[in-house]
Design a protein around this motif. Sequence first.
Motif, PDB file in Angstrom:
ATOM      1  N   ASP A 215       1.494  -1.018  -0.027  1.00 17.45           N
ATOM      2  CA  ASP A 215      -0.687  -0.341   0.042  1.00 17.45           C
ATOM      3  C   ASP A 215       1.286   1.558  -0.015  1.00 17.45           C
ATOM      4  OD1 ASP A 215      -2.262   1.611   0.590  1.00 17.45           O
ATOM      5  OD2 ASP A 215      -1.888   1.966   1.984  1.00 17.45           O
ATOM      6  N   GLU A 216       2.152   1.021   0.749  1.00 19.75           N
ATOM      7  CA  GLU A 216       3.340   2.305   0.492  1.00 19.75           C
ATOM      8  C   GLU A 216       3.660   2.743  -0.908  1.00 19.75           C
ATOM      9  OE1 GLU A 216       4.832   1.571   5.311  1.00 19.75           O
ATOM     10  OE2 GLU A 216       6.021   1.287   3.327  1.00 19.75           O
ATOM     11  N   VAL A 217       3.610   1.480  -2.051  1.00 12.87           N
ATOM     12  CA  VAL A 217       4.285   1.915  -3.359  1.00 12.87           C
ATOM     13  C   VAL A 217       2.721   1.793  -3.648  1.00 12.87           C
ATOM     14  CG1 VAL A 217       4.577   0.551  -4.969  1.00 12.87           C
ATOM     15  CG2 VAL A 217       5.899  -0.398  -3.044  1.00 12.87           C
ATOM     16  N   GLU A 218       1.743   1.912  -3.912  1.00 12.16           N
ATOM     17  CA  GLU A 218       1.129   1.629  -4.492  1.00 12.16           C
ATOM     18  C   GLU A 218      -0.241   1.248  -3.970  1.00 12.16           C
ATOM     19  OE1 GLU A 218      -1.753   3.029  -8.181  1.00 12.16           O
ATOM     20  OE2 GLU A 218       0.427   2.673  -8.389  1.00 12.16           O
ATOM     21  N   ARG A 219      -0.992   3.191  -3.983  1.00 12.50           N
ATOM     22  CA  ARG A 219      -1.876   3.072  -2.535  1.00 12.50           C
ATOM     23  C   ARG A 219      -3.249   2.034  -3.161  1.00 12.50           C
ATOM     24  NH1 ARG A 219      -1.975   4.132   2.118  1.00 12.50           N
ATOM     25  NH2 ARG A 219      -4.003   5.459   2.152  1.00 12.50           N
ATOM     26  N   MET A 220      -3.927   1.292  -2.295  1.00  8.40           N
ATOM     27  CA  MET A 220      -5.449   0.597  -2.996  1.00  8.40           C
ATOM     28  C   MET A 220      -4.859   0.607  -3.403  1.00  8.40           C
ATOM     29  SD  MET A 220      -7.814   1.181  -0.829  1.00  8.40           S
ATOM     30  CE  MET A 220      -9.631  -0.164  -1.038  1.00  8.40           C
ATOM     31  N   HIS A 221      -4.478  -0.393  -4.147  1.00  7.79           N
ATOM     32  CA  HIS A 221      -4.558  -1.256  -5.240  1.00  7.79           C
ATOM     33  C   HIS A 221      -5.620  -2.948  -4.812  1.00  7.79           C
ATOM     34  CE1 HIS A 221      -1.611  -4.788  -4.279  1.00  7.79           C
ATOM     35  NE2 HIS A 221      -1.350  -3.852  -3.081  1.00  7.79           N
ATOM     36  N   PRO A 222      -6.194  -3.079  -6.415  1.00  9.39           N
ATOM     37  CA  PRO A 222      -7.094  -4.622  -6.351  1.00  9.39           C
ATOM     38  C   PRO A 222      -5.321  -5.934  -5.890  1.00  9.39           C
ATOM     39  CG  PRO A 222      -6.522  -3.647  -8.289  1.00  9.39           C
ATOM     40  CD  PRO A 222      -5.850  -2.661  -6.995  1.00  9.39           C
ATOM     41  N   GLU A 223      -5.990  -6.282  -5.090  1.00  8.50           N
ATOM     42  CA  GLU A 223      -5.353  -7.791  -5.523  1.00  8.50           C
ATOM     43  C   GLU A 223      -5.728  -9.368  -5.389  1.00  8.50           C
ATOM     44  OE1 GLU A 223      -1.756 -10.179  -3.935  1.00  8.50           O
ATOM     45  OE2 GLU A 223      -2.191  -7.602  -4.398  1.00  8.50           O
ATOM     46  N   LYS A 224      -6.434  -9.143  -4.722  1.00  6.92           N
ATOM     47  CA  LYS A 224      -7.990 -10.949  -5.167  1.00  6.92           C
ATOM     48  C   LYS A 224      -8.940 -10.367  -5.455  1.00  6.92           C
ATOM     49  CE  LYS A 224      -3.741 -12.891  -4.186  1.00  6.92           C
ATOM     50  NZ  LYS A 224      -3.160 -12.667  -3.271  1.00  6.92           N
ATOM     51  N   ILE A 225      -9.738 -11.833  -6.190  1.00  9.71           N
ATOM     52  CA  ILE A 225     -10.250 -11.498  -6.848  1.00  9.71           C
ATOM     53  C   ILE A 225     -11.091 -13.118  -6.702  1.00  9.71           C
ATOM     54  CG2 ILE A 225     -10.274  -9.724  -8.387  1.00  9.71           C
ATOM     55  CD1 ILE A 225     -10.455 -12.255 -11.061  1.00  9.71           C
ATOM     56  N   LEU A 226     -12.321 -12.911  -6.645  1.00 13.32           N
ATOM     57  CA  LEU A 226     -13.513 -14.390  -6.726  1.00 13.32           C
ATOM     58  C   LEU A 226     -13.607 -14.999  -7.753  1.00 13.32           C
ATOM     59  CD1 LEU A 226     -15.177 -16.648  -5.787  1.00 13.32           C
ATOM     60  CD2 LEU A 226     -17.074 -15.690  -5.780  1.00 13.32           C
ATOM     61  N   LEU A 227     -12.442 -15.279  -8.715  1.00 14.13           N
ATOM     62  CA  LEU A 227     -12.641 -15.574 -10.375  1.00 14.13           C
ATOM     63  C   LEU A 227     -14.129 -16.782 -10.569  1.00 14.13           C
ATOM     64  CD1 LEU A 227     -10.906 -15.127 -12.951  1.00 14.13           C
ATOM     65  CD2 LEU A 227      -9.402 -17.220 -13.075  1.00 14.13           C
ATOM     66  N   VAL A 228     -14.306 -17.193 -11.391  1.00 19.24           N
ATOM     67  CA  VAL A 228     -15.147 -18.410 -11.959  1.00 19.24           C
ATOM     68  C   VAL A 228     -15.142 -18.635 -12.996  1.00 19.24           C
ATOM     69  CG1 VAL A 228     -16.439 -17.865  -9.952  1.00 19.24           C
ATOM     70  CG2 VAL A 228     -17.366 -16.841 -11.750  1.00 19.24           C
TER      71      VAL A 228
END
Length: 360
Positions: A215-228
């Motif tokens: 978060d210090e490198v890229e504020r509020m970056h998306p990470e994991k998803i529910l992939l279907v």
Amino acid sequence: MTSPVISTPKNESVFSILSRRRVINIGYVPMTDCAPLIVAKELGFFESAGLDVNLSREAGWATVRERMIHRELDGAHAHASMIYEMGFGMGVNRVPCLTGFILSHNGSAISFSNELWNLGARDARSLKRVIDAHKGTRKFRFAVVMKFSTQNYLLRKWLRIGGIDPDNDVELVIVPPPQVFSCLMGGHIDGYCAGEPWSSIGLIEGVCWCAGLSDEVERMHPEKILLVHHRFAESRHEEHVAMISALIQASEYCDKQVNRYELAGILSQRKYFNVSREALLNALQGPFQRGMGEQSSALDAIIFRRNNASLPTEAKARWVLGEINRNKLMPESLELSSEEIQNYFRMDLYEEAEAMLQAS
């Protein structure tokens, strides 16, 4: 757990699902950001939605990908980039996938060996001086967990801040998340960018130090998803939406600080992570122990629900796609229209799940 009181519309949905109930197989890698899936299972949110969800622990992301490709899993806890990797056949067989739910934001750390600290590294610029001093005699090796991963993107960004070329000045290798600590201990790598709790394990053991939270490198970056699978989303639409609704409830539980100690206990169980509660609490509760006697706030170390974290928006989809293009991970840039993006990141499914909850 006592089932919540639900209204007639919700009851009709649950009864409809129960009348043809089938197992839903969901894979996960033991990372803190899969917590909503485990909480939905352990605290009965899936069951209350009339779902029979089997959670399958996987060794790493390659295993998740292969089991998705061979349709051994209906869905998975996955890197957001995997939706493009699999959907467009980026080095793998093409399998149409989508997401209606973001499981987490942030949640990773960049850590380096104590040897690099002793050589004078403190940040990207001082690491550059260490690398320059060893040119021709040693090339430092850093691990990321997957080619198409935020850990790869953010480590590359962090290195560039210090003037380090990630493709020439250092060696980047792929190591499954649960193995990064042992590889560092064995001297096979000099640092890594990995998700929790695998960064914290090394920090608590005192064998590495944290140069930066993601978060210090890229504020509020998306990470994991529910992939279907796209086919699953179409043929089992009602169950899919009910699963998203259950995950919304689970994410709300995960994001409340008052629940974090209990959450760490749930995840630490042998059948899930088999790691210490202390390691999990470093990022879940804090203060975040960074090594070398330093610590910082863990407030935004990992986010499950706050700041509209769960929404699969086009902006998040474009950030992920932009990182793939920016880091030149494909021979040609992938350009998608808004309509094409929305076929992969499905806000309509999320909104349907929210409406189901509001009707209850």
